[in-house]
Scaffold this active site. Structure first.
Site, PDB file in Angstrom:
ATOM      1  CE1 TYR A 181     -14.385   3.685  -7.532  1.00  0.00           C
ATOM      2  CE2 TYR A 181     -16.764   3.403  -7.820  1.00  0.00           C
ATOM      3  CZ  TYR A 181     -15.692   2.990  -7.625  1.00  0.00           C
ATOM      4  OH  TYR A 181     -15.697   1.766  -6.813  1.00  0.00           O
ATOM      5  CE  LYS A 218     -13.607   0.950  -9.624  1.00  0.00           C
ATOM      6  NZ  LYS A 218     -12.250   0.282  -9.138  1.00  0.00           N
ATOM      7  CG  ASP A 277      -2.261   0.743   0.959  1.00  0.00           C
ATOM      8  OD1 ASP A 277      -3.335   0.221   0.764  1.00  0.00           O
ATOM      9  OD2 ASP A 277      -2.182   2.193   1.152  1.00  0.00           O
ATOM     10  CB  ILE A 278       0.175   4.768  -1.057  1.00  0.00           C
ATOM     11  CG1 ILE A 278       1.075   5.641  -1.407  1.00  0.00           C
ATOM     12  CG2 ILE A 278      -1.053   5.146  -0.106  1.00  0.00           C
ATOM     13  CD1 ILE A 278       0.262   6.785  -2.463  1.00  0.00           C
TER      14      ILE A 278
HETATM   15  N1  LIG Z   1     -15.633  -0.907  -0.869  1.00  0.00           N
HETATM   16  C1  LIG Z   1     -16.650  -0.858  -1.868  1.00  0.00           C
HETATM   17  O1  LIG Z   1     -17.848  -0.832  -1.339  1.00  0.00           O
HETATM   18  C2  LIG Z   1     -16.447  -1.278  -3.102  1.00  0.00           C
HETATM   19  C3  LIG Z   1     -17.333  -1.402  -3.946  1.00  0.00           C
HETATM   20  C4  LIG Z   1     -17.189  -1.494  -5.478  1.00  0.00           C
HETATM   21  C5  LIG Z   1     -15.754  -1.686  -5.839  1.00  0.00           C
HETATM   22  N2  LIG Z   1     -14.785  -1.468  -5.121  1.00  0.00           N
HETATM   23  C6  LIG Z   1     -13.450  -1.306  -5.644  1.00  0.00           C
HETATM   24  O2  LIG Z   1     -12.711  -2.289  -5.006  1.00  0.00           O
HETATM   25  C7  LIG Z   1     -11.099  -1.615  -4.915  1.00  0.00           C
HETATM   26  C8  LIG Z   1     -10.771  -1.493  -3.330  1.00  0.00           C
HETATM   27  O3  LIG Z   1     -11.829  -0.792  -2.705  1.00  0.00           O
HETATM   28  P1  LIG Z   1     -11.714  -0.465  -1.013  1.00  0.00           P
HETATM   29  O4  LIG Z   1     -13.179  -0.414  -0.810  1.00  0.00           O
HETATM   30  O5  LIG Z   1     -10.928  -1.397  -0.307  1.00  0.00           O
HETATM   31  O6  LIG Z   1     -10.955   0.951  -1.106  1.00  0.00           O
HETATM   32  P2  LIG Z   1     -10.200   1.752   0.098  1.00  0.00           P
HETATM   33  O7  LIG Z   1     -10.267   3.120  -0.151  1.00  0.00           O
HETATM   34  O8  LIG Z   1     -10.783   1.189   1.396  1.00  0.00           O
HETATM   35  O9  LIG Z   1      -8.744   1.159  -0.094  1.00  0.00           O
HETATM   36  C9  LIG Z   1      -8.048   1.469  -1.229  1.00  0.00           C
HETATM   37  C10 LIG Z   1      -6.659   1.538  -0.769  1.00  0.00           C
HETATM   38  O10 LIG Z   1      -5.744   2.012  -1.937  1.00  0.00           O
HETATM   39  C11 LIG Z   1      -4.646   2.591  -1.130  1.00  0.00           C
HETATM   40  N3  LIG Z   1      -4.252   3.634  -2.241  1.00  0.00           N
HETATM   41  C12 LIG Z   1      -4.524   4.866  -2.727  1.00  0.00           C
HETATM   42  N4  LIG Z   1      -3.757   5.454  -3.814  1.00  0.00           N
HETATM   43  C13 LIG Z   1      -2.627   4.438  -3.769  1.00  0.00           C
HETATM   44  C14 LIG Z   1      -1.693   4.497  -4.628  1.00  0.00           C
HETATM   45  N5  LIG Z   1      -1.336   5.391  -5.551  1.00  0.00           N
HETATM   46  N6  LIG Z   1      -0.628   3.453  -4.735  1.00  0.00           N
HETATM   47  C15 LIG Z   1      -1.050   2.489  -3.613  1.00  0.00           C
HETATM   48  N7  LIG Z   1      -2.398   2.400  -2.853  1.00  0.00           N
HETATM   49  C16 LIG Z   1      -2.824   3.313  -2.952  1.00  0.00           C
HETATM   50  C17 LIG Z   1      -5.077   3.395   0.021  1.00  0.00           C
HETATM   51  O11 LIG Z   1      -4.030   3.758   1.083  1.00  0.00           O
HETATM   52  C18 LIG Z   1      -6.372   2.445   0.411  1.00  0.00           C
HETATM   53  O12 LIG Z   1      -5.554   1.626   1.627  1.00  0.00           O
HETATM   54  C19 LIG Z   1     -11.285  -0.180  -5.635  1.00  0.00           C
HETATM   55  O13 LIG Z   1     -11.024  -0.677  -6.790  1.00  0.00           O
HETATM   56  C20 LIG Z   1     -12.729   0.025  -5.313  1.00  0.00           C
HETATM   57  O14 LIG Z   1     -13.115   0.760  -6.411  1.00  0.00           O
HETATM   58  C21 LIG Z   1     -15.177  -1.145  -3.605  1.00  0.00           C
END
Ligand SMILES: NC(=O)c1ccc[n+]([C@@H]2O[C@H](COP(=O)([O-])OP(=O)(O)OC[C@H]3O[C@@H](n4cnc5c(N)ncnc54)[C@H](O)[C@@H]3O)[C@@H](O)[C@H]2O)c1
Length: 313
Positions: free
Chosen positions: A141, A145, A34-35
């Protein structure tokens, strides 16, 4: 799938995915990145690498050392956050995705990334939204996607990369707070029910969206990755859902456990607008037919588990 790198592993999904994959494939075979540094006690002091997914050199360096056979690309900005800084969203969501796909091509990795119900838009049929349908989203977004879904298909067709993916609905969990999505209310409402006994919803009471409990999302991810490739006709962006719910429905379910629970509404026009542009309920029959998708949690069961887990925290 035997040695797995996860990007964005400290997020809402990545945290639980990391724990589940470690249980299943062994701690030494799962590398979360992660970042930022991990704060969660369950992840601290275990193998972990700092990685900004926009940095291709670092991505290759980590892959050359760890020697994975799979990458699960979770790093992204979520819907509400994307609208605040659309340029940054493009940079991270598309730049990171291209890097992860290129890495998969170069290192012959199996690849997973989530799409979202955000890939649909106002002109998409709202009820029983088909797997293949109109996709003209009006958010950054959603644009990311749809482009991502197509790019994953392209890497499979053109380069033979074993790309797979799910169109997740809103995901509900008690382990990690959500990261800036439109469906976050459905997590916050449970925490506030326990903390204060009341919740002010930014989504209107009768706005339905698809949702799923996190355990079902993680199980679906692993099931799809382990599925027989010859059964997969769609491959990327499978519609999956477990329930279509609105804030009033969640509140009523919570009241079965906490009768005095109160909800009022202060609707946020940005997130309400996004919610209204998404389907009410999507059709997950392709996932059922091609890899036996079978969610286990409905609203009643999930509410019971959420309230108990939060109470025990
Ligand atoms: N949570 C949901 O309800 C949901 C629903 C549909 C789709 N998604 C998709 O699932 C995936 C994960 O979602 P999530 O809910 O865990 O998101 P989140 O925001 O909780 O986590 C995303 C993570 O990515 C990290 N990040 C951000 N920028 C970064 C970078 N430049 N390099 C490396 N890491 C980086 C953040 O620190 C964070 O820990 C995403 O593609 C999201 O679109 C999530």
């Amino acid at each position: 799938m035997e040695r797995i790198i996860i990007t964005g592993a400290l997020g809402q999904i990545g945290t639980e995915l990391t724990l589940k994959l470690r249980e299943r494939y062994g701690e030494e075979n799962v590398l979360p990145t992660d970042i930022k540094e991990p704060e969660d006690e369950q992840l601290k002091g275990k193998p972990f690498e700092i990685l900004d997914v926009r940095d291709m050199d670092r991505l290759k360096e980590i892959a050359a050392t760890f020697k994975p056979d799979t990458i699960m690309h979770m790093a992204a900005l979520l819907s509400a956050t994307c609208e605040k800084d659309p340029q940054l969203a493009w940079d991270i969501n598309m730049g990171g995705l291209v890097n992860a796909l290129e890495l998969s091509r170069e290192f012959s990795l199996q690849f997973f990334t989530p799409s979202s119900i955000g890939a649909f838009g106002p002109s998409t049929p709202k009820e029983n939204t088909p797997q293949v349908t109109v996709q003209r989203p009006t958010t950054m977004y959603g644009v990311n996607k749809v482009a991502g879904e197509l790019l994953c298909d392209y890497y499979f067709e053109k380069f033979g990369v074993d790309t797979r993916g799910l169109r997740f609905p809103g995901l509900i969990s008690h382990v990690k707070e959500p990261g800036g999505g439109t469906t976050d209310y459905a997590v916050e409402i449970y925490f506030e029910a326990i903390r204060t006994g009341r919740y002010t919803s930014y989504i209107d009471k009768d706005t339905n969206m698809d949702m799923m409990y996190m355990d079902d999302a993680i199980d679906a991810t692993i099931k799809l990755m382990e599925a027989d490739a010859s059964r997969l006709e769609d491959r990327n962006a499978f519609n999956v859902t477990a329930m279509s719910i609105n804030p009033e429905m969640v509140a009523n379910e919570i009241r079965k456990h906490i009768p005095a629970f109160e909800v009022d509404y202060d609707v946020d026009p940005v997130r309400q607008g996004i919610a209204e542009s998404w389907p009410n309920v999507i059709d997950a029959s392709h996932a059922v037919r091609q890899w036996d998708f079978e969610p286990k949690y409905n609203l009643a069961k999930m509410t019971e588990i959420m309230l108990e887990a939060i109470r025990n925290k």
